[in-house]
Write an enzyme that holds these catalytic residues in place. Sequence first.
Site, short mmCIF file in Angstrom:
data_model
loop_
_atom_site.label_atom_id
_atom_site.label_comp_id
_atom_site.label_asym_id
_atom_site.label_seq_id
_atom_site.Cartn_x
_atom_site.Cartn_y
_atom_site.Cartn_z
N CYS A 182 1.81 0.53 -8.48
CA CYS A 182 2.93 1.08 -7.70
C CYS A 182 4.15 1.26 -8.59
O CYS A 182 5.01 2.08 -8.30
CB CYS A 182 3.23 0.18 -6.52
SG CYS A 182 3.21 -1.55 -6.96
N GLY A 188 2.81 2.28 5.28
CA GLY A 188 3.94 1.37 5.50
C GLY A 188 4.72 1.77 6.75
O GLY A 188 5.12 0.92 7.56
N GLY A 196 0.84 -1.19 0.00
CA GLY A 196 0.00 0.00 0.00
C GLY A 196 0.87 1.24 0.00
O GLY A 196 1.99 1.22 -0.52
N SER A 197 0.38 2.30 0.62
CA SER A 197 1.09 3.58 0.57
C SER A 197 2.31 3.56 1.48
O SER A 197 2.35 2.87 2.49
CB SER A 197 0.15 4.71 1.00
OG SER A 197 -0.30 4.49 2.32
N THR A 198 3.30 4.35 1.12
CA THR A 198 4.50 4.47 1.94
C THR A 198 4.14 5.04 3.31
O THR A 198 4.69 4.64 4.34
CB THR A 198 5.54 5.33 1.19
OG1 THR A 198 5.96 4.58 0.04
CG2 THR A 198 6.76 5.64 2.04
N GLU A 199 3.18 5.96 3.32
CA GLU A 199 2.72 6.56 4.58
C GLU A 199 2.22 5.48 5.55
O GLU A 199 2.64 5.42 6.71
CB GLU A 199 1.58 7.52 4.20
CG GLU A 199 1.02 8.33 5.29
CD GLU A 199 -0.31 8.98 4.82
OE1 GLU A 199 -0.63 8.93 3.61
OE2 GLU A 199 -1.01 9.51 5.69
N GLU A 229 3.81 10.30 -5.66
CA GLU A 229 3.06 9.26 -6.36
C GLU A 229 1.62 9.73 -6.56
O GLU A 229 0.92 10.04 -5.59
CB GLU A 229 3.07 7.97 -5.53
CG GLU A 229 2.35 6.84 -6.20
CD GLU A 229 2.49 5.52 -5.47
OE1 GLU A 229 2.18 5.46 -4.26
OE2 GLU A 229 2.91 4.54 -6.11
#
Length: 501
Positions: free
Chosen positions: A308, A257, A252-255, A405
Amino acid sequence: MGVAVSPFQIDSRVADFIDKPRKMLIDGKWVNAASGKTFPTYNPATGEVLAQIAEGDRADIDAAVKAARKAFDSGPWSRMTPSERGKLIWKLADLLDEHVEELATLETLDNGKALTIARAADVPLAADMFRYMAGWATKLEGTTIPISVPYTPGAQYLAYTLREPVGVIGQIIPWNFPLLMAAWKLGPALASGCTVVLKPAEQTPLSALRLGELILEAGFPDGVVNIVPGYGETAGAALAAHDAVDKVAFTGSTEVGKLIVHAATGNLKKVSLELGGKSPNVVFKDSDLDTAIAGSASAIFFNHGQCCCAGSRLYVERPVFDRVVDGVAAQAKKIKVGSGLEPETSMGPLVSEEQLQRVCNYLEIGMAEGAKAVSGGKKLGNKGYFVEPTVLVNTKESMKVVQEEIFGPVVAAIPFDDVEELMPRANDTVYGLAAGIWTKDISKAHKVAAGLRAGTVWINCYNIFDAALPFGGYKQSGWGREMGKDVLELYTQTKAVCTRL
Ligand code: NAI
Ligand code: MG
């Protein structure tokens, strides 16, 4: 609930499936949420409610983890031979093949993607992943190691390693390839002998729930795979933090993560992450330009840019910049955007209202920063979450639309003059998931591939996936690799056994 979502006739099995509220799978049984709550999933082509889903939260995650724990610690699964496990996984792959149409339709209704693509790519790739991993179940082995032990002179030892499953795995997946992400996660976990609690994305729970039925049909023992739909902040967070979970695998999102990493500190569970990207796709003037143009368009527009690894930064060597940009823009204009159920659709709606807002917001930011759209640039229509395939020029590395992104069909095109100047710019991102190179010069291609800080480099192709090929990120694009034999590292741990003879 009714299916009034499209003028097209949908498969009656699919209509039945979404007609009733869908339950969650815990310990081999379909159950309601402990709270009794449900949440809606929407058809992104219309914005209408598609189905109601049991809303998992902490109590349900807890019950699912208990079931997975029991199945791992003492259930029949823990005593099965690798061959028996492999056969079950292979059978699941066969069941996917038998239900391609139904699964693809569910995917299109829930996610929005074109049915032609779900049918040709998502479902067959998911089946392939299970089949590839079925083969690994019997091939996970340790080694015998000659040891010297300087402080026991004259002693003899037999030392060897065992590769054992990590245990109970929490898996949290996104909405862009709902079934395929479930397969990427479940395949290696099951091949390794782990048990799983899977939380699908709240936007797209349907195909994972249908997969749960096929898992039971294949004959997996109770509790080996538990599926708890629900929101990230509640069910997802509870799973990531759970003390009886040995490892969490997240896409999913880096945030989010980063939140997962924090949540995992309580019991120091293992973590693997497959996160965002802002992948450079580089077109050299010596490439086959027609192929490079078509490939660069598909690098960004495949799955509506909701990939991604989307080739979202298009670097083009200056002498061919206009030709390539015009070519990609011409392809963008030709894309038939519409409901995924219509046979001629090549791009469906974005997955959600939120995602539409996010992409439109980036388009506005890009224009305010000075970018110009040579194709697209706006929302499309008044119903559903459609956006125009967009090619931006007048962009540079300092802009948000080049750094962040977007996760939509928006590419930023940027000219470059030579390889030396290109490399630091191509690598000027916090991400490192993928990259593309288009050239006929083999030597240059491999030198550039070596210099790109990315987990995957495609040369004269893009978005080529195979169950045998590892996939994952450098830098903030993630930890660990999915697919291939590399992923098995994430689901097994090594035990050293040392015997004095
Ligand atoms: P997200 O990262 O919030 O959602 C992915 C999964 O994480 C979902 O199952 C969600 O329920 C779960 N989740 C969310 N918050 C959580 C938490 N606190 N603890 C545990 N699980 C949690 O992504 P979202 O909000 O759907 O999309 C936002 C952006 O993320 C996109 O615009 C895109 O840039 C990026 N993204 C990247 C993906 C990838 O494949 N790398 C996939 C989806 C989104
Ligand atoms: Mg989110």
